[in-house]
Design a protein around this motif. Structure first.
Motif, mmCIF file in Angstrom:
data_model
loop_
_atom_site.group_PDB
_atom_site.id
_atom_site.type_symbol
_atom_site.label_atom_id
_atom_site.label_comp_id
_atom_site.label_asym_id
_atom_site.label_seq_id
_atom_site.Cartn_x
_atom_site.Cartn_y
_atom_site.Cartn_z
ATOM 1 N N ALA A 1 37.801 34.202 41.853
ATOM 2 C CA ALA A 1 38.160 34.938 40.634
ATOM 3 C C ALA A 1 39.025 36.146 40.965
ATOM 4 O O ALA A 1 40.010 36.423 40.276
ATOM 5 N N TYR A 2 38.657 36.854 42.025
ATOM 6 C CA TYR A 2 39.436 38.045 42.379
ATOM 7 C C TYR A 2 40.856 37.677 42.785
ATOM 8 O O TYR A 2 41.826 38.231 42.268
ATOM 9 N N PHE A 3 40.991 36.736 43.706
ATOM 10 C CA PHE A 3 42.316 36.444 44.247
ATOM 11 C C PHE A 3 43.195 35.619 43.316
ATOM 12 O O PHE A 3 44.412 35.751 43.347
ATOM 13 N N VAL A 4 42.610 34.791 42.466
ATOM 14 C CA VAL A 4 43.425 33.947 41.573
ATOM 15 C C VAL A 4 43.673 34.617 40.223
ATOM 16 O O VAL A 4 44.776 34.567 39.689
ATOM 17 N N VAL A 5 42.638 35.268 39.686
ATOM 18 C CA VAL A 5 42.760 35.840 38.344
ATOM 19 C C VAL A 5 43.233 37.294 38.382
ATOM 20 O O VAL A 5 44.130 37.680 37.641
ATOM 21 N N HIS A 6 42.648 38.115 39.249
ATOM 22 C CA HIS A 6 42.904 39.554 39.213
ATOM 23 C C HIS A 6 44.019 40.020 40.145
ATOM 24 O O HIS A 6 44.872 40.813 39.738
ATOM 25 N N GLN A 7 44.027 39.574 41.371
ATOM 26 C CA GLN A 7 44.947 40.094 42.376
ATOM 27 C C GLN A 7 46.427 39.942 42.011
ATOM 28 O O GLN A 7 47.207 40.829 42.320
ATOM 29 N N PRO A 8 46.833 38.890 41.299
ATOM 30 C CA PRO A 8 48.247 38.820 40.905
ATOM 31 C C PRO A 8 48.704 39.978 40.009
ATOM 32 O O PRO A 8 49.893 40.245 39.905
ATOM 33 N N HIS A 9 47.766 40.707 39.387
ATOM 34 C CA HIS A 9 48.114 41.827 38.513
ATOM 35 C C HIS A 9 48.175 43.166 39.245
ATOM 36 O O HIS A 9 48.418 44.186 38.622
ATOM 37 N N GLY A 10 47.908 43.155 40.532
ATOM 38 C CA GLY A 10 47.946 44.369 41.337
ATOM 39 C C GLY A 10 47.049 44.207 42.543
ATOM 40 O O GLY A 10 46.099 43.432 42.530
ATOM 41 N N LEU A 11 47.346 44.954 43.588
ATOM 42 C CA LEU A 11 46.602 44.809 44.832
ATOM 43 C C LEU A 11 45.184 45.374 44.745
ATOM 44 O O LEU A 11 44.235 44.744 45.188
#
Length: 150
Positions: A85-95
């Motif tokens: 969830a973190y790397f696919v959903v959230h991380q693309p929106h900021g590091l």
């Protein structure tokens, strides 16, 4: 300094709280209760990838971790799902999590990894089952012979 006898109970309380919070997220998304899925406000349609499957993992693993049954595998699956969830959903929106809204995913990921590594603690069904398997039999042949009158 914390007394060593508190380690198991405190770990159990940590596991119970984290499991309960995780199952609430799953229940909200699957059943549309408690405000529903954070993205839609309702229930996620059955079988939708990845939202419904993630919610199912949250619900089932949350219950298992809460009661302390199959704790390590359930916690490992929950941790992995939160890493996804973190790397696919959230991380693309900021590091950073503060920038991308992934604080909960990161916290759940690391919390479940901790539970998977350290185990369920003393107040868990896993611990109860383990104690029952290793408990000596009540009546061994030697004690039975001693109790029979001659």
């Amino acid at each position: 300094m914390v007394p060593p006898q508190l380690n198991g109970p405190v770990l159990s309380l940590f596991r119970i709280v984290v499991g309960f919070l995780f199952l609430l997220h799953g229940a909200a998304s699957i059943f549309g209760i408690l405000g529903g899925n954070p993205a839609t406000g309702g229930a996620v349609p059955v079988g939708t990838w990845p939202g419904w499957w993630a919610a199912l993992i949250q619900l089932v693993c949350g219950v298992l971790v809460l009661v302390g049954l199959a704790t390590r595998p359930a916690a490992l699956l929950a941790s992995g799902s939160m890493a996804y969830a973190y790397f696919v959903v959230h991380q693309p929106h900021g590091l950073l999590p503060m920038k991308n809204g992934g604080e909960l995913a990161a916290l759940f990921c690391w919390s479940f990894l901790l539970v998977a590594v350290l185990g369920p603690g003393t107040w868990a069904l896993d611990a109860l089952i383990s104690r029952r398997r290793t408990a000596p039999a009540d009546a061994t042949p030697a004690t039975r012979r001693a109790s029979v009158p001659a």
